[in-house]
Scaffold this active site. Structure first.
Site, short mmCIF file in Angstrom:
data_model
loop_
_atom_site.label_atom_id
_atom_site.label_comp_id
_atom_site.label_asym_id
_atom_site.label_seq_id
_atom_site.Cartn_x
_atom_site.Cartn_y
_atom_site.Cartn_z
CB CYS A 1 -2.33 -2.99 5.09
SG CYS A 1 -4.02 -2.35 4.97
CG ASP B 1 -2.02 -1.07 1.14
OD1 ASP B 1 -1.99 -1.87 0.19
OD2 ASP B 1 -2.87 -1.12 2.05
CE LYS C 1 -4.11 -4.24 1.19
NZ LYS C 1 -4.81 -3.16 1.89
#
Ligand code: VGL
Ligand code: ZN
Length: 206
Positions: A154, A11, A109
């Site tokens: 994450c 990310d 995601k």
């Protein structure tokens, strides 16, 4: 790094950098280290938080609720976030300075409207797989190194799910930054210890 090892870059997107919608403090500082680390790996995979407008994890989807408060959803407690990483927006794009053209796959995601997914392996319902475990297995990966944003969300959920899926999981700590809300960093560190997630610094990854 041998072919059984993959680097999962989590990310590194504009919204998680300073000035972004859900800025991770000093999130931009990891980018040079991540670019360098990626040169050591035969297999590099990116993750991309990728929410539809009105996603359930957004405080704005719950009238009267503030960002960084929590609510109970059918799958458990959810932290409510500012709107971030909306599909197709500049905030959802990878950071301009991220330089990993050799990355072999991008796992998106959090694209289901009613389910969040911190983990790159399993959505927050803890039942819906993303396909990453199968991809890694089919490519002969046994060890997953992780770096990126945010360590306590994450990166942490992905590392723990990597262990549950039977991989070795190694978090490269100085190539991560944290959000640290509701005790999330302490919780992640304890979970790493009990699940056997290893922590290293990037100097040791060659
Ligand atoms: C993340 C909060 C919400 C992360 C993603 O990448 O750690 N955190 N969505
Ligand atoms: Zn998100």
């Amino acid at each position: 790094m041998d072919a059984a090892c993959a680097l999962l870059i989590v990310d590194i997107q504009n919204d998680f950098l300073p000035g972004g919608a859900l800025a991770v403090p000093a999130g931009d500082e990891v980018i040079p280290a991540v670019n360098r680390l990626a040169l050591h790996f035969d297999k590099v995979i990116l993750t991309q938080d990728w929410h539809p407008p009105g996603h359930i994890s957004f405080a704005s989807s719950h009238p009267g609720r503030q960002p960084f408060s929590t609510i109970d959803l059918p799958y458990g407690t959810q932290v409510l976030w500012p709107d971030h990483c909306v599909q197709g927006t500049r905030g959802a794009d990878f950071a301009d300075k991220l330089a990993v053209p050799q990355a072999q796959a991008v796992i998106r995601k959090g694209f289901h409207a009613h389910t969040d997914s911190y983990s790159a392996f399993l959505e927050a319902d803890r039942r819906t797989p993303t396909g990453l475990a199968g991809l890694l297995r089919e490519r002969g990966v046994t060890t997953v190194y992780l770096c990126g944003l945010a360590l306590d969300f994450c990166v942490a959920w992905s590392a723990l799910d990597a262990r549950s899926a039977g991989f070795e999981a190694i978090v490269i700590e100085d190539a991560c930054r944290t959000i640290d809300t509701h005790g999330s960093l302490d919780a992640a560190m304890r979970a790493f210890d009990s699940a056997g997630v290893v922590r290293v610094i990037s100097d040791r990854v060659t």
